[in-house]
Design an enzyme around this catalytic site. Structure first.
Site, PDB file in Angstrom:
ATOM      1  NE  ARG C  63      -3.388   0.066   2.901  1.00 14.32           N
ATOM      2  CZ  ARG C  63      -4.707   0.106   2.771  1.00 14.32           C
ATOM      3  NH1 ARG C  63      -5.355  -0.970   2.400  1.00 14.32           N
ATOM      4  NH2 ARG C  63      -5.375   1.207   3.031  1.00 14.32           N
ATOM      5  CB  THR C  64       3.323   2.561   2.421  1.00 17.66           C
ATOM      6  OG1 THR C  64       2.397   2.343   3.484  1.00 17.66           O
ATOM      7  CG2 THR C  64       4.049   3.863   2.646  1.00 17.66           C
ATOM      8  CE  LYS C  91      22.649 -13.652  -0.207  1.00 16.01           C
ATOM      9  NZ  LYS C  91      22.905 -14.925  -0.874  1.00 16.01           N
ATOM     10  NE  ARG C 113       6.823   1.007   6.290  1.00  9.98           N
ATOM     11  CZ  ARG C 113       5.547   0.589   6.184  1.00  9.98           C
ATOM     12  NH1 ARG C 113       5.255  -0.676   6.382  1.00  9.98           N
ATOM     13  NH2 ARG C 113       4.580   1.430   5.902  1.00  9.98           N
ATOM     14  CG  HIS C 141       3.402   5.519   8.517  1.00  8.47           C
ATOM     15  ND1 HIS C 141       3.932   6.080   7.380  1.00  8.47           N
ATOM     16  CD2 HIS C 141       2.612   4.496   8.087  1.00  8.47           C
ATOM     17  CE1 HIS C 141       3.482   5.429   6.323  1.00  8.47           C
ATOM     18  NE2 HIS C 141       2.687   4.470   6.717  1.00  8.47           N
TER      19      HIS C 141
END
Lengths: 319, 319, 319
Positions: C63-64, C91, C113, C141
């Site tokens: 969604r974000t 990695k 995020r 947020h």
């Protein structure tokens, strides 16, 4: 020839059962213009500039997703991909809520792939943006059906009256279903053949639709042969002869192709299991339009997006 | 200085063994122009508008994929990503068929990463769009080799005659191979050092190429040190000293760097295993151009895409 | 009304604790203009043409990520996605090195995020491009807090003096934290309610902030109710009543809503666990602005990107 009152503007593309012959013809004529664009040195056109398209794929499909993504970008649209890692796209969220969310973001069209039959139709009922069904379970894959018609139309003078053989696992194939609807609408004769357990029995009484036990029978009078992909991952154990047996009895190879018309056209939706449903020498022969189908797929998807989102505005379509 | 008859137009970029010095020079000069674009307030140029590029990555590589994606987008091209979740991109489909499919979609260039040596060369034989090798097994990673040359050229007056030490696992490194080809073409001297089991023996008789047992020997006269990433995931058990031992004997740290020239330049292709092949104080020292390499990578990739797709048309390149 | 000296130009958006009321007001006013763009037939504007934005998502959030991607694209920016399959994006590479790499590629903003509190703030210290915090653990947020304020502002005449109930797992919720900061800055009264173990005790002495044992108390005088998502995946075993118990005691259903004001507005950040924290009849009722929040989220993100990257230049903002 398209008539002035034919339009797909604002409609969803759910399945070819909802199309009439004029609408199919409109898509094919528009796709012809679009194919010219793909083959230009500079492909970008501003037709869908300011429109946004979401690829909402609940099942992975690199080919179909890429084809729609390029189709949208060639037309100047913004395209974003929302692809499920596993079964649900947003953990715990219902399909309805995900659709409402995508709608609320202001998108103009949702290209949707889902494992369940009827998912695209449900989406069309829930939200306002146009839904383009990119495959819903075994039900339909209308852009694949249309690209097959477009490919055939590019090779044969007219669609009406042509005989098409469709070979393989008809029962589980949304491609076969979309083919049958589209081809019947265009007045073509469809001959199905494959293992008995993978053939739908109920179809045998349909007009213009014939079911054969042996693929040789389906092939002999065919102008076009569409070989379906055997979806090994969808077969339940025991339902299916061994791959080796399948190739021997039902695979399209050079020997079997010799029993067809001299100018027969061979199609396959890809990806191919070579040596299983089709032999390499047939897949890469002069009869094969398999590569062409891929390019025609981009052209047909450009046509659908344009017709749905722009209603053919600013398009010059000459029959 | 580039000569008028040098061109990469329509060519594939498979490995630096196929480049001559003039072609490398053309890339470096073009990259200089491209670096100016990256550093502008408004980066977008219309050079590749209407061109489409596919990132076809059979192995994940966030850095290289992002670098090519941004390079294409800064130039106005459409870029789509096709990335393997696991080993194959389309289940059951051969590399050849996937390449034919991507070609048929009308793309102009395929940026390809594959685990097998020769995959890019194979792709070049199978399809018409330009192939940009973004790493094929241990064979080559030409854009990495070119960005190293470009970074060195930005710091040193001339490439010819420079001494470069390459440290680490030479045997498994496509970066080392691309470096060696590119640097030798530009008249540079290359000194290799690392664990004996990770050094190719056959190279010892090549002109301009020297193999050392101790990295101190390779470093002492070097103008540039390129520290390779230890690919822990590729080492078979037992082949390798422990990470601790490796760092002690072969890692580039402050003490070892003291034995090099005062103006030595330190490179690393990233991502770094800090504390293993390179110590943090060296990685972030004034000698390090590691950050710069990332930006130069975008510039070099912009140059390659432009030269391959546009042949340098509409580019003003001043030597 | 925004004052001439208020600007977010070149700033990072880390949390609403760093905003003052004028800055929040500027975002809300800009978002109003942006919402008009989303609802146009042709959405594309050239405001951020030549700017590049990276979605750097260490945790998946369809969604974000989609909301920021569309926001950037509607404004004409280039947006690329870098998303973690598992825990690390490259990695073995540190967060610092990944940030330095992304910076070096020439990007203008990083939307980030991360599972750890403070990650966005750390990023802001390490690199120059603007950081937009798209969620850092339980900390903040901010774009969600702002879109809630924007949604409330669109429904109520003024923010000052409004009473808001926030229901659910306050302790683990970055949305609640961002709401509290933003709402208090705008002079709103905040009433928290939820299971005792999921309420922060230390807040009880804050001015304008009230903690209730029973959600009925929090709701009765509320102008707005924000129902938080129960993050079942974050609950440690034993901490939590059963879902059934939770719904019975703390879920917002039709009966409970009857105890609120007639014109109460219901918000939820999505995705909803329907039947758990909110009943379907409330979620789809006339009180609900849940769908609107999604569109407002795109508008607020367009506003943030524009204000941060362009400083409001070429924007006509009329209060």
């Amino acid at each position: 020839m398209s008539k002035n009152n034919v339009s797909l503007s604002g409609k969803s593309i759910l399945g070819l059962e909802y199309f009439n012959a004029d609408e199919i013809q409109l898509v094919l004529e528009t796709a012809k213009e679009m194919k010219n664009i793909i083959n230009r040195d500079i492909k970008k056109v501003p037709t869908l500039r300011g429109k946004s398209i979401v690829n909402l794929f609940y099942e992975p499909s690199t080919r179909t997703r890429s084809s729609f993504e390029l189709a949208g970008k060639y037309l100047g649209a913004d395209v974003i991909n929302i692809t499920a890692g596993t079964s649900s796209i947003v953990k715990g969220e219902s399909l309805r809520d995900t659709l409402l969310t995508v709608e609320a973001m202001g998108v103009d069209a949702i290209v949707m792939r889902h494992k369940s039959e009827g998912a695209a139709e449900y989406a069309h009922q829930v939200v306002k943006p146009a839904i383009i069904n990119a495959g819903d379970g075994a039900h339909a894959h209308p852009s694949q059906g249309l690209l097959n018609l477009f490919t055939i139309a590019q090779h044969k003078k007219t669609l009406k009256g042509l005989k098409v053989a469709i070979l393989g696992d008809i029962l589980h194939s949304r491609v076969a279903r979309s083919d049958i609807w589209g081809m019947r609408k265009m007045g073509m004769e469809v001959h199905l053949a494959g293992p008995k357990t993978l053939l739908p029995r109920f179809l045998t009484t349909e007009k213009g639709l014939f079911v054969h036990d042996r693929i040789e029978e389906a092939i002999e009078a065919a102008d076009v042969i569409n070989v379906l992909r055997i979806q090994l991952e969808r077969q339940k154990s025991g339902l299916f002869p061994s791959p080796r047996e399948y190739a021997r009895i039902f695979g399209l190879n050079r020997e079997r192709l010799a029993g067809a018309k001299d100018d027969v056209l061979v199609l396959h939706p890809g990806p191919m299991n070579k040596g299983l449903e089709i032999s390499p020498d047939v897949a890469y022969s002069d009869h094969s339009a398999i590569q062409e189908q891929v390019q025609n797929g981009v052209a047909v998807r450009m046509a659908l997006l344009t017709l749905v989102l722009m209603g053919g505005k600013n398009l010059e379509i000459n029959a």
